[in-house]
Design an enzyme around this catalytic site. Sequence first.
Site, PDB file in Angstrom:
ATOM      1  N   GLU A 127      -5.476  -9.112   1.130  1.00 50.82           N
ATOM      2  CA  GLU A 127      -6.071 -10.237   0.405  1.00 50.82           C
ATOM      3  C   GLU A 127      -7.375 -10.642   1.090  1.00 50.82           C
ATOM      4  O   GLU A 127      -7.375 -11.425   2.021  1.00 50.82           O
ATOM      5  CB  GLU A 127      -5.092 -11.413   0.336  1.00 50.82           C
ATOM      6  CG  GLU A 127      -5.572 -12.514  -0.587  1.00 50.82           C
ATOM      7  CD  GLU A 127      -4.708 -13.759  -0.527  1.00 50.82           C
ATOM      8  OE1 GLU A 127      -5.050 -14.720  -1.230  1.00 50.82           O
ATOM      9  OE2 GLU A 127      -3.714 -13.779   0.229  1.00 50.82           O
ATOM     10  N   HIS A 139      -9.158 -19.176   3.733  1.00 53.63           N
ATOM     11  CA  HIS A 139      -9.662 -17.995   4.431  1.00 53.63           C
ATOM     12  C   HIS A 139     -10.909 -18.371   5.232  1.00 53.63           C
ATOM     13  O   HIS A 139     -11.781 -19.094   4.731  1.00 53.63           O
ATOM     14  CB  HIS A 139      -9.987 -16.881   3.440  1.00 53.63           C
ATOM     15  CG  HIS A 139      -8.792 -16.305   2.757  1.00 53.63           C
ATOM     16  ND1 HIS A 139      -8.423 -14.985   2.862  1.00 53.63           N
ATOM     17  CD2 HIS A 139      -7.852 -16.890   1.949  1.00 53.63           C
ATOM     18  CE1 HIS A 139      -7.323 -14.775   2.151  1.00 53.63           C
ATOM     19  NE2 HIS A 139      -6.967 -15.912   1.585  1.00 53.63           N
ATOM     20  N   HIS A 212      -2.512 -15.368  -7.541  1.00 58.84           N
ATOM     21  CA  HIS A 212      -2.224 -16.802  -7.670  1.00 58.84           C
ATOM     22  C   HIS A 212      -3.104 -17.484  -8.730  1.00 58.84           C
ATOM     23  O   HIS A 212      -4.048 -18.195  -8.437  1.00 58.84           O
ATOM     24  CB  HIS A 212      -2.245 -17.539  -6.331  1.00 58.84           C
ATOM     25  CG  HIS A 212      -3.363 -17.271  -5.397  1.00 58.84           C
ATOM     26  ND1 HIS A 212      -4.705 -17.355  -5.753  1.00 58.84           N
ATOM     27  CD2 HIS A 212      -3.357 -16.958  -4.074  1.00 58.84           C
ATOM     28  CE1 HIS A 212      -5.468 -17.098  -4.716  1.00 58.84           C
ATOM     29  NE2 HIS A 212      -4.672 -16.849  -3.673  1.00 58.84           N
ATOM     30  N   ARG A 223     -16.759 -23.282 -23.124  1.00 61.76           N
ATOM     31  CA  ARG A 223     -17.760 -22.255 -23.384  1.00 61.76           C
ATOM     32  C   ARG A 223     -17.836 -21.195 -22.292  1.00 61.76           C
ATOM     33  O   ARG A 223     -18.639 -20.264 -22.393  1.00 61.76           O
ATOM     34  CB  ARG A 223     -19.137 -22.923 -23.572  1.00 61.76           C
ATOM     35  CG  ARG A 223     -19.255 -23.666 -24.891  1.00 61.76           C
ATOM     36  CD  ARG A 223     -20.560 -24.424 -25.024  1.00 61.76           C
ATOM     37  NE  ARG A 223     -20.667 -25.521 -24.076  1.00 61.76           N
ATOM     38  CZ  ARG A 223     -20.091 -26.712 -24.237  1.00 61.76           C
ATOM     39  NH1 ARG A 223     -19.364 -26.945 -25.333  1.00 61.76           N
ATOM     40  NH2 ARG A 223     -20.234 -27.670 -23.345  1.00 61.76           N
ATOM     41  N   GLY A 245       5.314 -26.608  -6.905  1.00 64.08           N
ATOM     42  CA  GLY A 245       5.122 -28.015  -7.203  1.00 64.08           C
ATOM     43  C   GLY A 245       3.858 -28.600  -6.631  1.00 64.08           C
ATOM     44  O   GLY A 245       3.597 -29.798  -6.826  1.00 64.08           O
ATOM     45  N   HIS A 247       0.764 -26.174  -5.936  1.00 61.69           N
ATOM     46  CA  HIS A 247      -0.374 -25.333  -6.295  1.00 61.69           C
ATOM     47  C   HIS A 247      -0.717 -25.382  -7.784  1.00 61.69           C
ATOM     48  O   HIS A 247      -1.894 -25.294  -8.150  1.00 61.69           O
ATOM     49  CB  HIS A 247      -0.097 -23.866  -5.901  1.00 61.69           C
ATOM     50  CG  HIS A 247      -0.340 -23.561  -4.463  1.00 61.69           C
ATOM     51  ND1 HIS A 247       0.562 -23.891  -3.477  1.00 61.69           N
ATOM     52  CD2 HIS A 247      -1.389 -22.968  -3.841  1.00 61.69           C
ATOM     53  CE1 HIS A 247       0.078 -23.498  -2.303  1.00 61.69           C
ATOM     54  NE2 HIS A 247      -1.100 -22.943  -2.501  1.00 61.69           N
ATOM     55  N   ASP A 270       3.331 -16.695  -1.741  1.00 55.68           N
ATOM     56  CA  ASP A 270       2.145 -16.965  -0.913  1.00 55.68           C
ATOM     57  C   ASP A 270       2.572 -17.709   0.353  1.00 55.68           C
ATOM     58  O   ASP A 270       1.897 -18.599   0.837  1.00 55.68           O
ATOM     59  CB  ASP A 270       1.096 -17.763  -1.685  1.00 55.68           C
ATOM     60  CG  ASP A 270      -0.267 -17.773  -1.000  1.00 55.68           C
ATOM     61  OD1 ASP A 270      -0.558 -16.839  -0.214  1.00 55.68           O
ATOM     62  OD2 ASP A 270      -1.051 -18.718  -1.230  1.00 55.68           O
ATOM     63  N   LEU A 303      -4.742 -27.241   0.792  1.00 61.68           N
ATOM     64  CA  LEU A 303      -3.578 -26.369   0.760  1.00 61.68           C
ATOM     65  C   LEU A 303      -3.848 -25.097   1.556  1.00 61.68           C
ATOM     66  O   LEU A 303      -4.924 -24.500   1.460  1.00 61.68           O
ATOM     67  CB  LEU A 303      -3.233 -25.995  -0.673  1.00 61.68           C
ATOM     68  CG  LEU A 303      -2.528 -27.072  -1.518  1.00 61.68           C
ATOM     69  CD1 LEU A 303      -2.470 -26.640  -2.976  1.00 61.68           C
ATOM     70  CD2 LEU A 303      -1.135 -27.352  -0.991  1.00 61.68           C
ATOM     71  N   ALA A 304      -2.851 -24.687   2.340  1.00 65.11           N
ATOM     72  CA  ALA A 304      -2.980 -23.481   3.172  1.00 65.11           C
ATOM     73  C   ALA A 304      -1.731 -22.628   2.988  1.00 65.11           C
ATOM     74  O   ALA A 304      -0.853 -22.565   3.845  1.00 65.11           O
ATOM     75  CB  ALA A 304      -3.168 -23.865   4.634  1.00 65.11           C
TER      76      ALA A 304
END
Length: 381
Positions: A127, A139, A212, A223, A245, A247, A270, A303-304
């Site tokens: 990834e 990252h 993900h 558009r 709940g 992500h 993940d 988030l990690a």
Amino acid sequence: MRYLLADRVFDGDRFSSESVVCVDGKRIHGIIPASDIPSEVNCEHYSGTLAPGFIDAQVNGGGGIMFNNAPTAETLRQISLGHRLAGTTGLMPTIISDTPETQRAAANAVSEARTSDCPGILGIHIEGPFFDPDRRGTHKADMIRKMDAEDLAWLASLNDYPVVVTLAPEHTAPGDVAVLSSAGINVCAGHTNASYEQIETALNEGLRGFTHLFNAMSPLTARAPGTVGAALDSDTSWVGIIADGHHVHPASIRIAQRSLPEGKLMLVSDSMSTVGTDDTSFELYGERIRLHAGKLVNAEGALAGSAIGMNDAIRYCHREVGISLDECLRMASLYPAAFLKLEGQLGRIAPGYRADLVLFDDDINVSDSWVAGQHMSHPKR
């Protein structure tokens, strides 16, 4: 031959009651009604539901260790054991954006683990680091770079086991996705700001899936359909989604499940190192990641990764999203097996399939698992 009698069995298609799964060494021999078993046969009785073992295509860590921090075969054994507590019997250890040396060490570790009696390790998920800098998420910024000729040649050489490569298609040279796809690599779009049109070009080159969904990718707007729109509009791609709940909103999961063709939405964890442990923090890139209110966050509160196992994702999708249990189980086993081109070996309880099984109760708590016929009981946590 071993005879496993459970309250009910889910074979990948349907549930049946009072059925016996016959296991011959590492393989499934078949499923027969309990009433057809001769009285002299010794059955092993289990309370709960016996189903195909879960397959997780995105596992960053588990059992108290991150793959990036120690890319060795022993690390993979520890991660695999941590995830068996969540019913995962086959996984794709995931090396997130790092140096070429770390990536190569990770691939070597996967090769060693697969040849040293660690059948739960199916392959490798690379990834990054070929991402859009603005969509990199957790990252590390100084790891993000463009793919060069040496990277391309090395990735294309990985053909001994399933390989997933997540990249931003807009940051690859024309034809790179085609080269990887032709080499058998499962190329996915992720951490990308690609337009709908750029994703269409990548799909024509062999792009196989999306990593993900909704997270770290250009959104669907009126558009500019973006990466999300291209994913939902594709009839051929597999799409991973994190159902923890945090992500993805449950309505977004429902929309994805209704939009995509049957069999194309699959659950991924993940997950980070906390799965299978009581740990509440760990280090990644020298930074402390903490578990707070059920989610993993870095110092900025972003988030990690996730703190869930596959059984948690199934439970959430069934109870909070409203997807039927049988479909949730397929999203956690049969569909990822198909994505990894292993649908003839894994994801079902059927003759000739590997004996990867999971036993769980009504709350989807896992009590037992089998990997290639090897049984393990799991105490309640």
